[in-house]
Design a protein around this motif. Structure first.
Motif, short mmCIF file in Angstrom:
data_model
loop_
_atom_site.label_atom_id
_atom_site.label_comp_id
_atom_site.label_asym_id
_atom_site.label_seq_id
_atom_site.Cartn_x
_atom_site.Cartn_y
_atom_site.Cartn_z
N GLU A 242 0.82 -1.21 0.00
CA GLU A 242 0.00 0.00 0.00
C GLU A 242 0.85 1.26 0.00
OE1 GLU A 242 -2.94 0.05 3.05
OE2 GLU A 242 -3.81 -1.88 2.46
N LYS A 243 1.99 1.21 0.65
CA LYS A 243 2.88 2.37 0.73
C LYS A 243 3.83 2.42 -0.47
CE LYS A 243 6.06 4.66 3.94
NZ LYS A 243 6.78 4.55 5.24
N PHE A 244 4.46 1.28 -0.76
CA PHE A 244 5.43 1.23 -1.86
C PHE A 244 4.71 0.79 -3.14
CE2 PHE A 244 7.91 1.12 1.93
CZ PHE A 244 9.16 1.63 1.62
N THR A 245 3.99 1.74 -3.74
CA THR A 245 3.12 1.39 -4.87
C THR A 245 3.85 1.34 -6.20
OG1 THR A 245 2.54 3.74 -5.06
CG2 THR A 245 1.06 2.33 -3.77
N ARG A 246 4.81 2.24 -6.40
CA ARG A 246 5.59 2.26 -7.65
C ARG A 246 7.01 2.68 -7.30
NH1 ARG A 246 2.99 5.18 -12.78
NH2 ARG A 246 1.26 3.94 -12.02
N VAL A 247 7.95 1.74 -7.44
CA VAL A 247 9.28 1.89 -6.83
C VAL A 247 10.37 1.78 -7.89
CG1 VAL A 247 10.83 1.02 -5.04
CG2 VAL A 247 8.35 0.80 -4.75
N VAL A 248 11.35 2.69 -7.82
CA VAL A 248 12.56 2.58 -8.63
C VAL A 248 13.72 2.28 -7.68
CG1 VAL A 248 14.12 3.69 -10.27
CG2 VAL A 248 11.69 4.29 -10.27
N ILE A 249 14.44 1.18 -7.93
CA ILE A 249 15.60 0.80 -7.12
C ILE A 249 16.86 1.02 -7.96
CG2 ILE A 249 16.74 -1.05 -5.85
CD1 ILE A 249 14.00 -2.38 -5.50
N VAL A 296 3.90 -2.40 -14.13
CA VAL A 296 5.08 -2.82 -13.38
C VAL A 296 5.16 -2.02 -12.09
CG1 VAL A 296 7.61 -2.80 -13.36
CG2 VAL A 296 6.39 -3.62 -15.38
N ARG A 297 5.31 -2.72 -10.97
CA ARG A 297 5.37 -2.04 -9.67
C ARG A 297 6.80 -1.65 -9.30
NH1 ARG A 297 5.36 -4.99 -3.98
NH2 ARG A 297 5.50 -3.18 -2.62
N ILE A 298 7.79 -2.49 -9.62
CA ILE A 298 9.17 -2.29 -9.17
C ILE A 298 10.09 -2.31 -10.38
CG2 ILE A 298 11.03 -3.18 -7.71
CD1 ILE A 298 8.74 -4.66 -6.12
N LEU A 299 10.90 -1.26 -10.51
CA LEU A 299 11.88 -1.17 -11.59
C LEU A 299 13.27 -1.09 -10.97
CD1 LEU A 299 11.76 -0.96 -14.73
CD2 LEU A 299 12.02 1.50 -14.44
N ILE A 300 14.15 -2.02 -11.34
CA ILE A 300 15.53 -2.04 -10.84
C ILE A 300 16.42 -1.55 -11.97
CG2 ILE A 300 17.33 -3.50 -9.83
CD1 ILE A 300 14.92 -5.56 -9.36
N THR A 301 17.25 -0.54 -11.71
CA THR A 301 17.95 0.09 -12.81
C THR A 301 19.29 0.69 -12.40
OG1 THR A 301 17.75 1.78 -14.55
CG2 THR A 301 16.76 2.30 -12.43
#
Length: 441
Positions: A242-249, A296-301
């Protein structure tokens, strides 16, 4: 100060597009830059990502072009990456819905003939990476004699990626009588030198001090002893959907990208994607589009792969690894809190990062809260190899601060540095052998 786009004298067709998009009030960079660009002078704009700087130069330039004319471009917009070229191209498409202006976005990674087909019918605006623009010019499919406006966007990244030789080449073939607009998140000595080389006289516009982070971003950090504990912390944080809805790592290497992906692949809900240099161009573009659409919820880049990614609803940016180019910290956290939204930036700091973290805090002129590790996160022992790497890096840092510092990993003198020479040892050995022979006799 002009408070509306109408007061900024933006063309009616563009105003209609702005209304459709939902842009009602110009941002500070737009309020300050548009009148200066309208005046025809050269401009250096210093603004972080997420402040509306792309529209700050597009709106007045699209207004000045008014309608299609001839076959050759009148505006050249140079960008450092294919992702940013695509993004700026999409922005132009949105803003010219009610205009007949023609545009194309071109970049490396695919055959130049496909881009030749885009520009041959005639264009008014071309968005390009430096190498691909040079390709099209060399092949004779693009003429640049009619260029009246040159934009160098994300100039700091352009220099970081080594594009200075290409910029100098292009300067020779683009007409000298033109308006030059240069935009950067920072105003380093290298950017100042670039501005002086490309812009004889210019106004410098800085909407915030150089390297200032976006105010809507809440920045926090954790001290984490090692790589494996970082992975445990990431896994724990991402459990809160609910908090981490769309994340870039953000990670520093493709190996770390793959490592993070493996850990969260099964443990964290939602679709995940990776962006790094080994990924094919279409894979990278598709991943960004899927992230923008919310699929996509989590993008690692890595840093380079994320340039040009304009996503308005990123809830969190996580710095799994600290960047060694400190300006990249500003770029990274600018991926969240865009278009007036709020966002969070979380940074993980291992022992070898603490020195770099202090330098980043000096750069951004801020104190950032250090949070204790949650009790639920298992803290693992640092493996021997990683511990040695950390110690070597800490030694290197201390030597920078104090050149006389020797450290645990300095090259030690060989024992017995005052030993006799080889000749001396050889002659003494022969003496011993002679004495032995005499005793036997």
């Amino acid at each position: 100060m002009k408070n509306t786009f109408e007061e900024l004298k933006i063309a009616k067709s563009i105003l209609k597009s702005l209304d459709d998009i939902g842009f009602k009030v110009p941002t500070p960079i737009q309020q300050k830059a548009i009148p200066k660009i309208n005046s025809g002078g050269n401009l250096v704009g210093i603004a972080q990502t997420g402040t509306g700087k792309t529209a700050a130069y597009l709106l007045p330039l699209l207004t000045r072009l008014q309608k299609p004319e001839g076959n050759d471009p009148r505006v050249v917009i140079l960008v450092p990456t294919r992702e940013l070229a695509i993004q700026v191209g999409e922005d132009i498409a949105e803003l010219t819905t009610y205009s007949e202006l023609r545009h194309a976005a071109v970049f490396g990674g695919i055959g130049w003939t496909k881009h030749a087909e885009l520009v041959e019918p005639g264009i008014d605006i071309i968005v390009a990476t430096p190498g691909r623009l040079w390709d099209l010019y060399q092949e004779g499919v693009l003429r640049l004699k009619k260029v009246k406006h040159l934009v160098i966007d994300e100039a700091d990244r352009m220099l970081d990626m080594g594009f200075m030789p290409q910029l100098k080449q292009l300067q020779e073939i683009i007409p000298a009588r033109r308006q030059n607009l240069l935009f950067s998140a920072t105003f380093s000595p290298a950017i100042e030198k670039l501005a002086e080389e490309f812009l004889d006289f210019y106004d410098k516009l800085e909407v915030a001090p150089s390297a200032t982070t976006v105010s809507q971003v809440t920045q926090t950090a954790y001290k984490v002893p090692n790589y494996r504990t970082k992975l445990n912390l990431i896994r724990y944080l991402l459990e809160d959907e609910e908090k981490f809805t769309r994340v870039v790592i953000f990670v520093k290497t493709k190996e770390h990208a793959e490592g993070v992906f493996k850990v969260i692949q099964r443990k964290a809900e939602g679709e995940k994607r990776i962006l790094h240099s080994n990924k094919a161009q279409n894979t990278r573009i598709n991943a960004i589009q899927a992230f923008k659409s919310g699929d996509v919820r989590i993008l690692i880049t890595t840093d380079v792969s994320a340039r040009g990614m304009d996503v308005s609803m990123v809830s969190h940016v996580i710095n799994f690894d600290l960047p060694r180019d400190y300006d990249d910290y500003v770029h990274r956290i600018g991926r969240t809190a865009r278009a007036g939204n709020k966002g969070d930036a979380i940074t993980l700091i291992d022992p070898a990062d603490e020195w770099h973290w202090k330098n980043i805090l000096k750069l951004i002129r801020k104190d950032i809260e250090l949070l204790p590790l949650p009790e639920e996160v298992e803290v693992l022992e640092t493996e021997f190899g990683e511990n040695q790497d950390q110690l070597r890096e800490i030694d290197r840092q201390r030597k920078i601060d104090d050149p006389t510092f020797q450290g645990a990993f300095h090259q030690k003198k060989r024992k017995g540095s005052n030993k006799r020479s080889f000749d001396d040892k050889f002659s003494r050995s022969k003496e011993r052998q002679k004495r032995k022979k005499r005793r036997k006799l």
